[in-house]
Design an enzyme around this catalytic site. Structure first.
Site, PDB file in Angstrom:
ATOM      1  N   SER A 197       0.975  -1.121  -0.147  1.00  0.00           N
ATOM      2  CA  SER A 197      -0.025  -0.005  -0.041  1.00  0.00           C
ATOM      3  C   SER A 197       0.853   1.413   0.017  1.00  0.00           C
ATOM      4  O   SER A 197       1.930   1.446   0.646  1.00  0.00           O
ATOM      5  CB  SER A 197      -0.841   0.008   1.066  1.00  0.00           C
ATOM      6  OG  SER A 197      -1.674   1.114   1.447  1.00  0.00           O
TER       7      SER A 197
ATOM      8  N   TYR B 260      -2.038  -0.645  10.058  1.00  0.00           N
ATOM      9  CA  TYR B 260      -2.009  -1.046   8.618  1.00  0.00           C
ATOM     10  C   TYR B 260      -1.035  -0.549   7.741  1.00  0.00           C
ATOM     11  O   TYR B 260      -0.409  -1.092   7.291  1.00  0.00           O
ATOM     12  CB  TYR B 260      -3.635  -0.436   8.119  1.00  0.00           C
ATOM     13  CG  TYR B 260      -3.597  -0.623   6.572  1.00  0.00           C
ATOM     14  CD1 TYR B 260      -4.188  -1.753   6.212  1.00  0.00           C
ATOM     15  CD2 TYR B 260      -3.215   0.533   5.519  1.00  0.00           C
ATOM     16  CE1 TYR B 260      -4.112  -2.014   4.708  1.00  0.00           C
ATOM     17  CE2 TYR B 260      -3.405   0.295   4.559  1.00  0.00           C
ATOM     18  CZ  TYR B 260      -4.057  -1.014   4.019  1.00  0.00           C
ATOM     19  OH  TYR B 260      -4.048  -1.379   2.589  1.00  0.00           O
TER      20      TYR B 260
END
Length: 257
Positions: free
Chosen positions: A151, A165
């Protein structure tokens, strides 16, 4: 919203791909793109009904696909999923580690159970699956491609309540780098894609929680999944034969804001 599949540009005939998190979001797109280029596709996730529907859609379009139930927190199921994919389609030569979840809470409010779950799915699962696929590739003396879905948050944390995350996706980048070194001599290329904000079920949930984040991006938009096709096809195809240990950032300039 749906997007057309890419024009044939990468011949994946004879390749067997295992896509995790294939019951929704980017996983569905990745599976369709690989199948459109001739790969046999094993679809892995917990929601078998969705997998079966996607497998049927791929088969109706002339492809070959099977559904494999897999919980990304269960090591035995992950190893079993690779075995089932191989039994049904042949040795897995392409692995797309797509399964992942957001933490969706500020760090100090997270329970230990949620911390464990995020790390299990986002970090432990791709490591275990990569090792199992690599072991079988080595036994069969075949080259392979592993693509980890990281990501943009691995490189740029915007302070939006998803600290773990961000940490977990940075770990995915490091997994990519280290395993590429371990398996280079075995001709197993390990790379990653780091998407920014793209349309998906996960992103829908984040937008509900965080509001219109697109207004803060340079191009003031959320990406569409089709914009990831070329990066995926490059990394699984013959053109990337000398590319390993690399993370391709596809973030529409979001990380530069």
């Amino acid at each position: 919203m749906t997007y057309p599949l890419p024009n044939a540009s990468t011949d994946l005939s004879g390749q067997v791909a295992l896509v995790t998190g294939a019951s929704s979001g980017l996983g569905v797109r990745f599976a369709k793109v690989l199948a459109s280029q001739g790969a046999k596709v094993a679809l892995a996730a917990r929601r078998v009904d969705r997998l079966e529907a996607l497998a049927k859609e791929i088969r109706d379009a002339g492809g070959e696909a099977v559904a494999v139930e897999m919980d990304a927190t269960d090591a035995d199921q992950m190893i079993g999923a690779v075995a089932k994919a191989e039994e049904a389609l042949g040795t897995v030569t392409i692995l797309v580690n797509n399964a992942g979840i957001p933490d969706a809470q500020r760090a100090h409010k997270m329970s230990v159970e949620l911390i464990d779950r995020v790390l299990d799915i986002n970090v432990r699962a791709p490591f275990i699956l990569s090792c199992e696929v690599a072991r079988r590739l080595m036994a069969a003396d075949k080259p392979g491609r592993i693509v980890n879905i990281a990501s943009a948050a691995a490189f740029h944390y915007a302070g939006n309540g998803a600290a773990l995350y961000s940490v977990s996706k940075a770990a995915v980048v490091r997994i990519t780098e280290t395993l590429s070194v371990e398996w280079s001599r075995n001709h197993i290329n390990v790379n990653a894609i780091a998407p920014g904000a793209f349309e998906s079920e996960m992103m829908d949930g984040m937008l509900e929680r965080m509001g219109d984040i697109a207004q803060h991006f340079p191009r003031k938009r959320i990406g569409n999944p089709a914009q990831l096709d070329s990066a995926l096809l490059f990394l699984v195809g013959p053109s990337s034969d000398a590319v390993t240990g690399t993370c391709v950032r596809v973030d529409d300039g979001q990380g530069s804001r």
